[in-house]
Design an enzyme around this catalytic site. Sequence first.
Site, PDB file in Angstrom:
ATOM      1  N   TYR A 151       1.058  -1.062   0.330  1.00 13.55           N
ATOM      2  CA  TYR A 151       0.101  -0.243  -0.097  1.00 13.55           C
ATOM      3  C   TYR A 151       0.659   1.423   0.305  1.00 13.55           C
ATOM      4  O   TYR A 151       1.859   1.039   0.943  1.00 13.55           O
ATOM      5  CB  TYR A 151      -0.957   0.087   1.494  1.00 13.55           C
ATOM      6  CG  TYR A 151      -2.217   1.028   1.517  1.00 13.55           C
ATOM      7  CD1 TYR A 151      -2.850   1.319   0.491  1.00 13.55           C
ATOM      8  CD2 TYR A 151      -1.925   2.555   1.917  1.00 13.55           C
ATOM      9  CE1 TYR A 151      -3.741   2.662   0.190  1.00 13.55           C
ATOM     10  CE2 TYR A 151      -2.532   3.195   1.794  1.00 13.55           C
ATOM     11  CZ  TYR A 151      -4.057   3.323   1.009  1.00 13.55           C
ATOM     12  OH  TYR A 151      -4.596   4.574   0.996  1.00 13.55           O
ATOM     13  N   ASP A 237       9.287   3.848   0.296  1.00 14.52           N
ATOM     14  CA  ASP A 237       8.272   4.700   0.928  1.00 14.52           C
ATOM     15  C   ASP A 237       8.563   4.255   2.349  1.00 14.52           C
ATOM     16  O   ASP A 237       8.466   2.712   2.642  1.00 14.52           O
ATOM     17  CB  ASP A 237       6.652   3.728   0.320  1.00 14.52           C
ATOM     18  CG  ASP A 237       5.737   4.504   0.996  1.00 14.52           C
ATOM     19  OD1 ASP A 237       5.860   5.453   1.924  1.00 14.52           O
ATOM     20  OD2 ASP A 237       4.587   4.067   0.383  1.00 14.52           O
ATOM     21  N   LYS A 264       3.380  10.716   7.662  1.00 14.97           N
ATOM     22  CA  LYS A 264       2.718  10.839   9.004  1.00 14.97           C
ATOM     23  C   LYS A 264       2.936  11.540  10.271  1.00 14.97           C
ATOM     24  O   LYS A 264       2.324  12.497  10.254  1.00 14.97           O
ATOM     25  CB  LYS A 264       2.577   9.280   9.432  1.00 14.97           C
ATOM     26  CG  LYS A 264       0.978   8.098   8.236  1.00 14.97           C
ATOM     27  CD  LYS A 264       1.157   7.479   8.489  1.00 14.97           C
ATOM     28  CE  LYS A 264       0.184   6.336   7.287  1.00 14.97           C
ATOM     29  NZ  LYS A 264      -1.337   6.279   7.709  1.00 14.97           N
TER      30      LYS A 264
HETATM   31  C1  LIG Z   1       3.608   2.630   3.511  1.00 11.25           C
HETATM   32  C2  LIG Z   1       2.440   4.178   2.469  1.00 11.25           C
HETATM   33  N1  LIG Z   1       2.569   4.355   1.700  1.00 11.25           N
HETATM   34  C3  LIG Z   1       1.627   5.972   1.286  1.00 11.25           C
HETATM   35  C4  LIG Z   1       0.632   6.067   2.143  1.00 11.25           C
HETATM   36  C5  LIG Z   1      -0.124   7.080   2.110  1.00 11.25           C
HETATM   37  O1  LIG Z   1      -0.250   8.231   3.045  1.00 11.25           O
HETATM   38  P1  LIG Z   1      -1.572   9.173   3.542  1.00 11.25           P
HETATM   39  O2  LIG Z   1      -2.700   8.552   3.758  1.00 11.25           O
HETATM   40  O3  LIG Z   1      -1.335   9.863   4.355  1.00 11.25           O
HETATM   41  O4  LIG Z   1      -1.700   9.088   2.261  1.00 11.25           O
HETATM   42  C6  LIG Z   1       0.369   5.102   3.604  1.00 11.25           C
HETATM   43  C7  LIG Z   1      -0.881   5.983   4.503  1.00 11.25           C
HETATM   44  O5  LIG Z   1      -0.852   4.470   5.490  1.00 11.25           O
HETATM   45  C8  LIG Z   1       1.345   4.473   3.611  1.00 11.25           C
HETATM   46  O6  LIG Z   1       1.595   3.374   4.614  1.00 11.25           O
END
Ligand SMILES: Cc1ncc(COP(=O)(O)O)c(C=O)c1O
Length: 418
Positions: A151, A237, A264
Amino acid sequence: MVITSVGDRAESSDRHIRRNTAGRPMMPGGYGRSAYHVGAAPTYAVRGEGWRLWDDTGRELIDANGNFTTLIHGNAHPEIVEAAHRAMQRGSAWGIPNLAEWDLAEAVLQRLPGLGQVRFTNSGTEAVMSAVRLARAVTGRDGVVMTKDGYHGSSDVALLASGPSKGVPKAMGDDVTLVPLNDLTALREAFTQRPASHAAIILDLLPNKAGLVEVAPQFVAEARTLASEHGTLLVIDEVISFRLGEHGLSGAYGVVPDLLTAGKLIGGGLPIGALAGRDEYMEPLDPWVPGGIVHSGTFSGNPVSSAAGSAALRLLTASQIDRLNALGDAARTQANEQLQPCGWEVRGRGSLLRPFPAGARKVAEATQHELWWAAYERGVVLSSANLAALSTPMDTAVVTDITERLVDAVKAVAEVTG
Ligand SMILES: Cc1ncc(COP(=O)(O)O)c(C=O)c1O
């Protein structure tokens, strides 16, 4: 009020739902985000303080969700509140640059040796979306390699990590190659079968959606090597995993990506995302260089998120990270000793924990919802996918308490699901 049945749950939440003239909830399904969905009905938070959270019925809960791992210092940490408050008093965001953004840029880059530049966004989704666009601009290619079932937010390309997704043009799938996690052969094949076509390989080193399993160091090293050999950018990521080490989880793996996304916790609880990278790859974002790419956002780098984020990073010292990770390790050991007989386990790393049926990578949504409710009824708030994230206000006693309640909840669900 103790919520015990589905009927109670529906009744407890229904009164808050505002309906349109057709009688439908003004927010589809009665929710403001997909990730809130936990089955029967939503619960509502009204206040948080440290690791405590209160719902609208007055129940005191342990917040092990922390807005999906964001609140590493718990709710309303006084120093973060003070920083955000002071920034807000001076104005929430302007149409010319602000100084707080530079402070946060420095604080983030200090933790990312090897990466020299950063741009802020409003979410992790935007950061990953921008990383893909940047990698495409740098390489002149369109291909993106991702690990299966990861994700990376809800941009079109990121959603394809779980396969075709409604609303995402089918043709976009032609540019995406999915590789099963830790499958070295498939990773190599992705490059031999489509040489010179991948702009980016995106890795999450602790992918929650793919089962919170650790990525094998050999897999990461191979991704680094293949990316360098094939002129592909390695994007790590760290939107969730940044909390796990002083230099993020990539630091703990000893790998330097070409681009790194975060989010976050680096906003101290306010909206944020970040795209950091090696200087040479960030150049298309430089407006002085003709022919670059657009990255903007009315609220990107706003002084309130930036000030709160700088405060959060100041508080997140190496020793705090080590302490939290050790608490998580102890909790996993304690939980797994007790859960073994019922065929469940708690996986994760450091301050992130999540229960699974032993060996399973996926848990049926209905089971996740049952477990969420079982934990909630025992006073612990998890993420909808049952992820628990520890926060710095927690001590051994609180974490032991969370662990015992979680074990009890898992046992109840394991009994039901057999
Ligand atoms: C690994 C990862 N990348 C990207 C995101 C997307 O972040 P956001 O919810 O701030 O858009 C998340 C969200 O949980 C995530 O867990």
